[in-house]
Design a protein around this motif. Structure first.
Motif, PDB file in Angstrom:
ATOM      1  N   ILE A  62     -56.258 -27.296 -36.807  1.00  0.00           N
ATOM      2  CA  ILE A  62     -57.580 -27.319 -37.444  1.00  0.00           C
ATOM      3  C   ILE A  62     -58.044 -25.889 -37.720  1.00  0.00           C
ATOM      4  O   ILE A  62     -58.546 -25.583 -38.806  1.00  0.00           O
ATOM      5  CB  ILE A  62     -58.603 -28.075 -36.565  1.00  0.00           C
ATOM      6  CG1 ILE A  62     -58.208 -29.545 -36.430  1.00  0.00           C
ATOM      7  CG2 ILE A  62     -60.020 -27.942 -37.132  1.00  0.00           C
ATOM      8  CD1 ILE A  62     -58.989 -30.315 -35.372  1.00  0.00           C
ATOM      9  N   GLU A  63     -57.863 -24.999 -36.747  1.00  0.00           N
ATOM     10  CA  GLU A  63     -58.279 -23.611 -36.910  1.00  0.00           C
ATOM     11  C   GLU A  63     -57.574 -22.952 -38.096  1.00  0.00           C
ATOM     12  O   GLU A  63     -58.209 -22.270 -38.901  1.00  0.00           O
ATOM     13  CB  GLU A  63     -58.008 -22.835 -35.623  1.00  0.00           C
ATOM     14  CG  GLU A  63     -58.471 -21.397 -35.684  1.00  0.00           C
ATOM     15  CD  GLU A  63     -58.323 -20.694 -34.351  1.00  0.00           C
ATOM     16  OE1 GLU A  63     -59.122 -19.779 -34.097  1.00  0.00           O
ATOM     17  OE2 GLU A  63     -57.412 -21.055 -33.565  1.00  0.00           O
ATOM     18  N   GLU A  64     -56.284 -23.157 -38.216  1.00  0.00           N
ATOM     19  CA  GLU A  64     -55.540 -22.576 -39.340  1.00  0.00           C
ATOM     20  C   GLU A  64     -56.005 -23.178 -40.662  1.00  0.00           C
ATOM     21  O   GLU A  64     -56.137 -22.480 -41.662  1.00  0.00           O
ATOM     22  CB  GLU A  64     -54.036 -22.779 -39.146  1.00  0.00           C
ATOM     23  CG  GLU A  64     -53.186 -22.231 -40.266  1.00  0.00           C
ATOM     24  CD  GLU A  64     -53.249 -20.723 -40.435  1.00  0.00           C
ATOM     25  OE1 GLU A  64     -52.900 -20.238 -41.530  1.00  0.00           O
ATOM     26  OE2 GLU A  64     -53.645 -20.011 -39.494  1.00  0.00           O
ATOM     27  N   MET A  65     -56.265 -24.475 -40.662  1.00  0.00           N
ATOM     28  CA  MET A  65     -56.733 -25.142 -41.867  1.00  0.00           C
ATOM     29  C   MET A  65     -58.089 -24.578 -42.300  1.00  0.00           C
ATOM     30  O   MET A  65     -58.294 -24.257 -43.478  1.00  0.00           O
ATOM     31  CB  MET A  65     -56.840 -26.644 -41.584  1.00  0.00           C
ATOM     32  CG  MET A  65     -56.925 -27.508 -42.795  1.00  0.00           C
ATOM     33  SD  MET A  65     -56.885 -29.258 -42.323  1.00  0.00           S
ATOM     34  CE  MET A  65     -55.325 -29.338 -41.462  1.00  0.00           C
ATOM     35  N   VAL A  66     -58.998 -24.435 -41.356  1.00  0.00           N
ATOM     36  CA  VAL A  66     -60.323 -23.888 -41.664  1.00  0.00           C
ATOM     37  C   VAL A  66     -60.189 -22.455 -42.164  1.00  0.00           C
ATOM     38  O   VAL A  66     -60.828 -22.072 -43.146  1.00  0.00           O
ATOM     39  CB  VAL A  66     -61.253 -23.974 -40.430  1.00  0.00           C
ATOM     40  CG1 VAL A  66     -62.530 -23.168 -40.639  1.00  0.00           C
ATOM     41  CG2 VAL A  66     -61.580 -25.426 -40.103  1.00  0.00           C
ATOM     42  N   LYS A  67     -59.351 -21.661 -41.513  1.00  0.00           N
ATOM     43  CA  LYS A  67     -59.140 -20.270 -41.945  1.00  0.00           C
ATOM     44  C   LYS A  67     -58.675 -20.227 -43.398  1.00  0.00           C
ATOM     45  O   LYS A  67     -59.174 -19.436 -44.200  1.00  0.00           O
ATOM     46  CB  LYS A  67     -58.125 -19.579 -41.049  1.00  0.00           C
ATOM     47  CG  LYS A  67     -57.851 -18.140 -41.441  1.00  0.00           C
ATOM     48  CD  LYS A  67     -56.650 -17.579 -40.695  1.00  0.00           C
ATOM     49  CE  LYS A  67     -56.276 -16.203 -41.184  1.00  0.00           C
ATOM     50  NZ  LYS A  67     -55.947 -16.140 -42.613  1.00  0.00           N
ATOM     51  N   ARG A  68     -57.749 -21.085 -43.754  1.00  0.00           N
ATOM     52  CA  ARG A  68     -57.231 -21.102 -45.128  1.00  0.00           C
ATOM     53  C   ARG A  68     -58.292 -21.548 -46.127  1.00  0.00           C
ATOM     54  O   ARG A  68     -58.361 -21.007 -47.232  1.00  0.00           O
ATOM     55  CB  ARG A  68     -55.992 -22.000 -45.208  1.00  0.00           C
ATOM     56  CG  ARG A  68     -54.797 -21.406 -44.485  1.00  0.00           C
ATOM     57  CD  ARG A  68     -53.607 -22.325 -44.516  1.00  0.00           C
ATOM     58  NE  ARG A  68     -52.499 -21.773 -43.753  1.00  0.00           N
ATOM     59  CZ  ARG A  68     -51.238 -22.092 -43.958  1.00  0.00           C
ATOM     60  NH1 ARG A  68     -50.915 -22.972 -44.896  1.00  0.00           N
ATOM     61  NH2 ARG A  68     -50.290 -21.545 -43.222  1.00  0.00           N
ATOM     62  N   ILE A  69     -59.091 -22.529 -45.754  1.00  0.00           N
ATOM     63  CA  ILE A  69     -60.162 -22.975 -46.643  1.00  0.00           C
ATOM     64  C   ILE A  69     -61.162 -21.844 -46.862  1.00  0.00           C
ATOM     65  O   ILE A  69     -61.567 -21.563 -47.997  1.00  0.00           O
ATOM     66  CB  ILE A  69     -60.847 -24.245 -46.090  1.00  0.00           C
ATOM     67  CG1 ILE A  69     -59.892 -25.441 -46.177  1.00  0.00           C
ATOM     68  CG2 ILE A  69     -62.168 -24.528 -46.818  1.00  0.00           C
ATOM     69  CD1 ILE A  69     -60.368 -26.683 -45.428  1.00  0.00           C
ATOM     70  N   ILE A  70     -61.549 -21.171 -45.798  1.00  0.00           N
ATOM     71  CA  ILE A  70     -62.519 -20.072 -45.918  1.00  0.00           C
ATOM     72  C   ILE A  70     -61.907 -18.908 -46.701  1.00  0.00           C
ATOM     73  O   ILE A  70     -62.572 -18.313 -47.551  1.00  0.00           O
ATOM     74  CB  ILE A  70     -63.024 -19.620 -44.527  1.00  0.00           C
ATOM     75  CG1 ILE A  70     -63.750 -20.770 -43.824  1.00  0.00           C
ATOM     76  CG2 ILE A  70     -63.918 -18.382 -44.637  1.00  0.00           C
ATOM     77  CD1 ILE A  70     -64.887 -21.411 -44.606  1.00  0.00           C
ATOM     78  N   ASP A  71     -60.639 -18.591 -46.452  1.00  0.00           N
ATOM     79  CA  ASP A  71     -59.970 -17.543 -47.233  1.00  0.00           C
ATOM     80  C   ASP A  71     -60.043 -17.858 -48.725  1.00  0.00           C
ATOM     81  O   ASP A  71     -60.359 -16.976 -49.541  1.00  0.00           O
ATOM     82  CB  ASP A  71     -58.501 -17.390 -46.811  1.00  0.00           C
ATOM     83  CG  ASP A  71     -58.313 -16.741 -45.454  1.00  0.00           C
ATOM     84  OD1 ASP A  71     -59.292 -16.196 -44.894  1.00  0.00           O
ATOM     85  OD2 ASP A  71     -57.170 -16.785 -44.943  1.00  0.00           O
ATOM     86  N   ALA A  72     -59.767 -19.103 -49.093  1.00  0.00           N
ATOM     87  CA  ALA A  72     -59.812 -19.497 -50.510  1.00  0.00           C
ATOM     88  C   ALA A  72     -61.233 -19.382 -51.062  1.00  0.00           C
ATOM     89  O   ALA A  72     -61.429 -18.931 -52.201  1.00  0.00           O
ATOM     90  CB  ALA A  72     -59.288 -20.923 -50.675  1.00  0.00           C
TER      91      ALA A  72
END
Length: 193
Positions: A62-72
């Protein structure tokens, strides 16, 4: 020349990407809370043990997924600085519908999981800080307090619009655009002391 270490790193990144993609599908179908590691493993066509070689827990995924969404989202903020926020709000445009839905799942999970709640706070801090820097760049005359207030209002509008996408729009986009534009103009007029 590609060394074996670089090839191994590339395979590792690719496998993590595959797990994240499978996690996105699984979490969209079952929710973060309802999705099990066994379901995620089946979606990724891996064993649970193989997933744990890349991520220590479901929370880490979940943390990696959220990081990627925020990066985008941060990249999008930089690339579309001139895009009209009132237009986006009035027509309820989403940068990525799937990301929007996943972030709603994250918000729901944050109400029962303090680790995910901390992820939400970190994600919000990243977005908020970045938005403040953009406003400061465009309006250097504004005080930091005024900038934080403007960004907080914009966050409420954009996040509220994400939730409102779940229901039919009750007013015409054209009328809303006019009102959002007036509101935007008021928000960013010269700060009064």
């Amino acid at each position: 020349m590609n060394t074996s270490g670089e090839a191994r790193d590339a395979r590792h990144r690719q496998r993590k990407d595959e797990i994240i993609a499978a996690g996105r599908r699984c979490f969209r179908q079952h929710g973060f809370h309802g999705a099990s590691m066994a379901q995620l493993a089946a979606e990724a066509r891996l064993s649970v043990g193989q997933i744990y070689r890349y991520f220590t827990s479901k929370n880490a995924i979940i943390e990696e997924m959220v990081k990627r969404i925020i990066d985008a989202r941060l990249v999008h903020m930089e690339e579309t600085a001139a895009v009209s926020l009132p237009k986006m709000l009035a027509w309820r445009h989403a940068l990525n519908e799937d990301d929007e839905a996943l972030m709603m799942e994250v918000a729901a999970e944050a109400t029962r999981n303090p680790i995910v709640a901390a992820m939400m706070i970190e994600a919000d801090n990243r977005m908020f800080t970045h938005a403040c820097l953009n406003v400061k760049r465009d309006h250097p005359q504004f005080s930091d307090e005024h900038i934080r207030a403007c960004v907080e209002i914009l966050a409420v509008l954009t996040e509220g619009t994400s939730w409102r996408r779940l229901t039919p729009q009750k007013a015409s986009a054209e009328r809303l655009y006019s009102l959002y534009q007036q509101f935007n103009d008021l928000l960013f007029k010269t700060e009064e002391k």
